[in-house]
Design a protein around this motif. Structure first.
Motif, PDB file in Angstrom:
ATOM      1  N   GLU A 166     -15.845 -12.370 -10.591  1.00 30.05           N
ATOM      2  CA  GLU A 166     -17.088 -12.189 -11.342  1.00 30.05           C
ATOM      3  C   GLU A 166     -17.616 -10.768 -11.201  1.00 30.05           C
ATOM      4  O   GLU A 166     -18.042 -10.143 -12.175  1.00 30.05           O
ATOM      5  CB  GLU A 166     -18.133 -13.190 -10.824  1.00 30.05           C
ATOM      6  N   SER A 167     -17.586 -10.248  -9.976  1.00 28.75           N
ATOM      7  CA  SER A 167     -18.166  -8.926  -9.727  1.00 28.75           C
ATOM      8  C   SER A 167     -17.346  -7.819 -10.377  1.00 28.75           C
ATOM      9  O   SER A 167     -17.899  -6.926 -11.032  1.00 28.75           O
ATOM     10  CB  SER A 167     -18.283  -8.704  -8.218  1.00 28.75           C
ATOM     11  N   PHE A 168     -16.021  -7.839 -10.210  1.00 32.34           N
ATOM     12  CA  PHE A 168     -15.185  -6.824 -10.853  1.00 32.34           C
ATOM     13  C   PHE A 168     -15.203  -6.972 -12.370  1.00 32.34           C
ATOM     14  O   PHE A 168     -15.003  -5.988 -13.108  1.00 32.34           O
ATOM     15  CB  PHE A 168     -13.744  -6.909 -10.335  1.00 32.34           C
ATOM     16  N   GLY A 169     -15.449  -8.197 -12.845  1.00 27.34           N
ATOM     17  CA  GLY A 169     -15.523  -8.424 -14.285  1.00 27.34           C
ATOM     18  C   GLY A 169     -16.645  -7.654 -14.939  1.00 27.34           C
ATOM     19  O   GLY A 169     -16.600  -7.348 -16.146  1.00 27.34           O
ATOM     20  N   ALA A 184     -24.983 -10.021  -2.969  1.00 31.29           N
ATOM     21  CA  ALA A 184     -25.551  -8.683  -3.197  1.00 31.29           C
ATOM     22  C   ALA A 184     -24.728  -7.620  -2.477  1.00 31.29           C
ATOM     23  O   ALA A 184     -24.442  -6.554  -3.042  1.00 31.29           O
ATOM     24  CB  ALA A 184     -27.000  -8.639  -2.725  1.00 31.29           C
ATOM     25  N   ARG A 185     -24.340  -7.896  -1.238  1.00 32.97           N
ATOM     26  CA  ARG A 185     -23.518  -6.939  -0.498  1.00 32.97           C
ATOM     27  C   ARG A 185     -22.123  -6.830  -1.100  1.00 32.97           C
ATOM     28  O   ARG A 185     -21.534  -5.747  -1.150  1.00 32.97           O
ATOM     29  CB  ARG A 185     -23.452  -7.338   0.980  1.00 32.97           C
ATOM     30  N   LEU A 186     -21.574  -7.957  -1.558  1.00 29.53           N
ATOM     31  CA  LEU A 186     -20.262  -7.919  -2.212  1.00 29.53           C
ATOM     32  C   LEU A 186     -20.332  -7.084  -3.491  1.00 29.53           C
ATOM     33  O   LEU A 186     -19.432  -6.275  -3.767  1.00 29.53           O
ATOM     34  CB  LEU A 186     -19.790  -9.339  -2.509  1.00 29.53           C
ATOM     35  N   ASP A 187     -21.389  -7.259  -4.274  1.00 26.14           N
ATOM     36  CA  ASP A 187     -21.543  -6.477  -5.507  1.00 26.14           C
ATOM     37  C   ASP A 187     -21.648  -4.986  -5.216  1.00 26.14           C
ATOM     38  O   ASP A 187     -21.100  -4.150  -5.955  1.00 26.14           O
ATOM     39  CB  ASP A 187     -22.784  -6.931  -6.277  1.00 26.14           C
ATOM     40  N   ALA A 188     -22.356  -4.622  -4.148  1.00 25.67           N
ATOM     41  CA  ALA A 188     -22.486  -3.205  -3.791  1.00 25.67           C
ATOM     42  C   ALA A 188     -21.127  -2.609  -3.437  1.00 25.67           C
ATOM     43  O   ALA A 188     -20.821  -1.464  -3.803  1.00 25.67           O
ATOM     44  CB  ALA A 188     -23.454  -3.049  -2.624  1.00 25.67           C
ATOM     45  N   LEU A 189     -20.304  -3.378  -2.732  1.00 29.27           N
ATOM     46  CA  LEU A 189     -18.955  -2.922  -2.414  1.00 29.27           C
ATOM     47  C   LEU A 189     -18.136  -2.741  -3.683  1.00 29.27           C
ATOM     48  O   LEU A 189     -17.450  -1.725  -3.856  1.00 29.27           O
ATOM     49  CB  LEU A 189     -18.275  -3.933  -1.492  1.00 29.27           C
ATOM     50  N   VAL A 190     -18.190  -3.708  -4.563  1.00 25.48           N
ATOM     51  CA  VAL A 190     -17.436  -3.631  -5.823  1.00 25.48           C
ATOM     52  C   VAL A 190     -17.911  -2.458  -6.675  1.00 25.48           C
ATOM     53  O   VAL A 190     -17.099  -1.773  -7.312  1.00 25.48           O
ATOM     54  CB  VAL A 190     -17.547  -4.959  -6.594  1.00 25.48           C
ATOM     55  N   ASP A 191     -19.201  -2.188  -6.677  1.00 19.68           N
ATOM     56  CA  ASP A 191     -19.726  -1.019  -7.410  1.00 19.68           C
ATOM     57  C   ASP A 191     -19.021   0.258  -6.942  1.00 19.68           C
ATOM     58  O   ASP A 191     -18.607   1.093  -7.756  1.00 19.68           O
ATOM     59  CB  ASP A 191     -21.235  -0.866  -7.187  1.00 19.68           C
ATOM     60  N   ALA A 192     -18.895   0.411  -5.617  1.00 15.39           N
ATOM     61  CA  ALA A 192     -18.272   1.610  -5.054  1.00 15.39           C
ATOM     62  C   ALA A 192     -16.789   1.672  -5.401  1.00 15.39           C
ATOM     63  O   ALA A 192     -16.267   2.745  -5.759  1.00 15.39           O
ATOM     64  CB  ALA A 192     -18.460   1.627  -3.537  1.00 15.39           C
ATOM     65  N   THR A 241      -9.645  -6.534 -13.710  1.00 16.29           N
ATOM     66  CA  THR A 241      -9.005  -7.791 -13.339  1.00 16.29           C
ATOM     67  C   THR A 241      -8.575  -7.735 -11.887  1.00 16.29           C
ATOM     68  O   THR A 241      -8.057  -6.713 -11.426  1.00 16.29           O
ATOM     69  CB  THR A 241      -7.764  -8.047 -14.217  1.00 16.29           C
ATOM     70  N   VAL A 242      -8.799  -8.818 -11.158  1.00 18.36           N
ATOM     71  CA  VAL A 242      -8.369  -8.881  -9.771  1.00 18.36           C
ATOM     72  C   VAL A 242      -7.218  -9.875  -9.642  1.00 18.36           C
ATOM     73  O   VAL A 242      -7.114 -10.835 -10.402  1.00 18.36           O
ATOM     74  CB  VAL A 242      -9.519  -9.290  -8.821  1.00 18.36           C
ATOM     75  N   GLY A 243      -6.358  -9.596  -8.661  1.00 12.95           N
ATOM     76  CA  GLY A 243      -5.261 -10.510  -8.348  1.00 12.95           C
ATOM     77  C   GLY A 243      -5.313 -10.843  -6.873  1.00 12.95           C
ATOM     78  O   GLY A 243      -5.379  -9.946  -6.026  1.00 12.95           O
ATOM     79  N   GLN A 244      -5.322 -12.115  -6.529  1.00 16.96           N
ATOM     80  CA  GLN A 244      -5.389 -12.516  -5.125  1.00 16.96           C
ATOM     81  C   GLN A 244      -3.995 -12.505  -4.506  1.00 16.96           C
ATOM     82  O   GLN A 244      -3.057 -13.074  -5.057  1.00 16.96           O
ATOM     83  CB  GLN A 244      -5.995 -13.916  -5.002  1.00 16.96           C
ATOM     84  N   VAL A 245      -3.868 -11.867  -3.346  1.00 15.84           N
ATOM     85  CA  VAL A 245      -2.608 -11.824  -2.605  1.00 15.84           C
ATOM     86  C   VAL A 245      -2.879 -12.338  -1.192  1.00 15.84           C
ATOM     87  O   VAL A 245      -3.593 -11.694  -0.425  1.00 15.84           O
ATOM     88  CB  VAL A 245      -2.027 -10.392  -2.533  1.00 15.84           C
ATOM     89  N   LEU A 246      -2.342 -13.511  -0.866  1.00 16.09           N
ATOM     90  CA  LEU A 246      -2.509 -14.112   0.453  1.00 16.09           C
ATOM     91  C   LEU A 246      -1.225 -13.921   1.245  1.00 16.09           C
ATOM     92  O   LEU A 246      -0.146 -14.299   0.784  1.00 16.09           O
ATOM     93  CB  LEU A 246      -2.837 -15.607   0.330  1.00 16.09           C
ATOM     94  N   LEU A 247      -1.342 -13.329   2.423  1.00 17.56           N
ATOM     95  CA  LEU A 247      -0.165 -12.982   3.217  1.00 17.56           C
ATOM     96  C   LEU A 247      -0.204 -13.642   4.591  1.00 17.56           C
ATOM     97  O   LEU A 247      -1.274 -13.833   5.169  1.00 17.56           O
ATOM     98  CB  LEU A 247      -0.080 -11.464   3.422  1.00 17.56           C
ATOM     99  N   THR A 248       0.964 -13.988   5.100  1.00 19.63           N
ATOM    100  CA  THR A 248       1.124 -14.312   6.512  1.00 19.63           C
ATOM    101  C   THR A 248       1.961 -13.189   7.118  1.00 19.63           C
ATOM    102  O   THR A 248       2.579 -12.401   6.393  1.00 19.63           O
ATOM    103  CB  THR A 248       1.832 -15.661   6.731  1.00 19.63           C
ATOM    104  N   SER A 249       2.011 -13.129   8.432  1.00 22.44           N
ATOM    105  CA  SER A 249       2.772 -12.054   9.061  1.00 22.44           C
ATOM    106  C   SER A 249       4.248 -12.136   8.710  1.00 22.44           C
ATOM    107  O   SER A 249       4.955 -11.133   8.737  1.00 22.44           O
ATOM    108  CB  SER A 249       2.585 -12.084  10.582  1.00 22.44           C
ATOM    109  N   ASP A 250       4.735 -13.326   8.360  1.00 22.03           N
ATOM    110  CA  ASP A 250       6.124 -13.484   7.939  1.00 22.03           C
ATOM    111  C   ASP A 250       6.451 -12.590   6.741  1.00 22.03           C
ATOM    112  O   ASP A 250       7.578 -12.133   6.578  1.00 22.03           O
ATOM    113  CB  ASP A 250       6.389 -14.942   7.558  1.00 22.03           C
ATOM    114  N   ASP A 251       5.434 -12.347   5.909  1.00 18.38           N
ATOM    115  CA  ASP A 251       5.649 -11.573   4.688  1.00 18.38           C
ATOM    116  C   ASP A 251       5.899 -10.094   4.961  1.00 18.38           C
ATOM    117  O   ASP A 251       6.363  -9.371   4.078  1.00 18.38           O
ATOM    118  CB  ASP A 251       4.452 -11.725   3.744  1.00 18.38           C
ATOM    119  N   VAL A 252       5.568  -9.620   6.164  1.00 20.20           N
ATOM    120  CA  VAL A 252       5.868  -8.232   6.501  1.00 20.20           C
ATOM    121  C   VAL A 252       6.854  -8.124   7.658  1.00 20.20           C
ATOM    122  O   VAL A 252       7.484  -7.089   7.837  1.00 20.20           O
ATOM    123  CB  VAL A 252       4.591  -7.423   6.828  1.00 20.20           C
ATOM    124  N   VAL A 253       6.988  -9.202   8.457  1.00 23.49           N
ATOM    125  CA  VAL A 253       7.941  -9.165   9.559  1.00 23.49           C
ATOM    126  C   VAL A 253       9.369  -9.312   9.043  1.00 23.49           C
ATOM    127  O   VAL A 253      10.283  -8.653   9.519  1.00 23.49           O
ATOM    128  CB  VAL A 253       7.615 -10.275  10.583  1.00 23.49           C
TER     129      VAL A 253
END
Length: 369
Positions: free
Chosen positions: A96-99, A33-41, A104-116
């Motif tokens: 599901e919520s953005f749908g 429910a809280r995740l959906d409220a965030l996505v609504d905004a 469409t959502v895209g997941q981006v997983l980062l480690t600090s190596d990706d910006v260092v």
């Protein structure tokens, strides 16, 4: 409305960061429910033409209940196990919520190596640029499944500040279980919320603490550091409660607003100042601090009082003052082993081949505003 809040309300590219405590509950896992409220905004803001990148904590918290873990684990291996389960649950919930809004959502997983690492930094930048151009909402998290103590960001607040600069964001919104920055413990009725932070002097002497939820890793300490990082690099910041996400993403008339510095750092200078890992420290006397921070001059051997670390010419080092505060960062022109014989000496007293700046002004970023 202040100019900072106006800038946040009209920004065309915004990074939104939400904390674990705003999405999960210890023992119960993800709160849909809280995740959906965030996505609504967020979807409402996207519908008005703003590109949004969401930096979301909550993977470890979302993995606790499925693994029958009553609280956030302390050891790294169990954290990684919880993250591997929770990341799937979190990504599915966001999809599901953005749908519901045909987003469409895209997941981006980062480690600090990706910006260092500069090459990784550019790759991440290209990925975000393409996702946004295709109309997707990138959902970013630290890659807790594989990150180790040596390479992790430490908290997603810092990650959000780095991503905001990486994508050229016009604003950063930090959402958590706290509704702004207070001049003390917000549970103390005598404290007051600070509505606007125009410069560093507005937060001098403020004592902030950790989150009481037990789910997050940051708390107000990391949020204040992230806000200072982004604002100092030219990006306005809003710190607000996740429960007020709708107002934060429309009028921005909630929480605490941090004014942006007058100029935005280049990608290289931001990387140098805030993303790159430091290999050592150079201790400066007061005169050198003034020259480096206020006059934007190169660092000479005469102003150095000590050296820490095992670094080579070309590495990034922290420059610290007599009170052990990091006041700048830069690319050092000497190996650590060369400097003890040079420090404190005037240039004209040095051999000709060593009469060069220890850190050139072009390779130096002051961190004091």
């Amino acid at each position: 409305m202040s100019s900072t809040r106006e800038a946040l309300a009209s920004a065309k590219r915004v990074v939104v960061k939400v904390g674990s405590s705003a999405l999960t509950t210890a023992g119960d896992g993800l709160d849909v429910a809280r995740l959906d409220a965030l996505v609504d905004a967020i979807a409402g803001r996207v519908s008005r033409g703003t590109q949004i990148v969401l930096v979301s904590s909550g993977a470890i918290g979302a993995g606790l209940a499925p693994l029958s873990l009553g609280k956030r684990p302390r050891d790294l291996a169990t954290q990684q196990a919880a993250a591997s389960v929770g990341q799937l649950a979190l990504a599915h919930a966001y999809a599901e919520s953005f749908g519901r809004f045909s987003l469409t959502v895209g997941q981006v997983l980062l480690t600090s190596d990706d910006v260092v690492r500069r090459s990784h930094y550019r790759n991440a930048q290209n990925t975000f640029t393409r996702l946004l151009a295709l109309g997707a909402v990138p959902v970013v998290n630290e890659n807790d499944t594989v990150a180790t103590e040596e390479i992790r960001f430490g908290d997603n607040d810092r990650l959000a500040a780095l991503v905001a600069h990486l994508i050229g964001a016009d604003g950063l919104i930090l959402l958590s279980d706290v509704d702004g920055l207070y001049d003390g413990d917000p549970r103390d009725g005598a404290t007051r919320k600070i509505a606007e932070v125009a410069d560093e002097s507005d937060v001098d002497g403020i004592t902030v603490g950790m989150s009481s939820s037990g789910l997050g890793t940051g708390g107000m300490v990391s949020k204040l550091a992230a806000a200072r990082t982004a604002a100092g690099a030219g990006i306005p910041v809003l710190l607000a409660a996740a429960s007020e996400a709708a107002r934060a993403l429309t009028t921005a008339e909630v929480g605490t607003a941090f004014a942006a510095a007058d100029s935005r750092l280049s990608a290289r200078r931001f990387w140098l100042g805030y993303a790159a890992g430091a290999s050592g420290k150079l201790h400066l006397d007061d005169g050198a601090v003034t020259a480096v921070v206020r006059r934007r001059r190169s660092l000479l051997a005469a102003g150095i009082t000590g050296v820490d670390g095992d670094f080579q010419a070309g590495d990034v080092v922290d420059l610290v003052d007599l009170r052990q505060r990091t006041v700048a960062r830069g690319v050092v022109a000497f190996d650590a082993g060369e400097l003890p014989d040079l420090i404190g000496r005037s240039s004209h007293d040095l051999p000709a081949e060593q009469r060069r700046e220890v850190v050139h002004a072009d390779d130096l970023v002051p961190l004091s505003r």
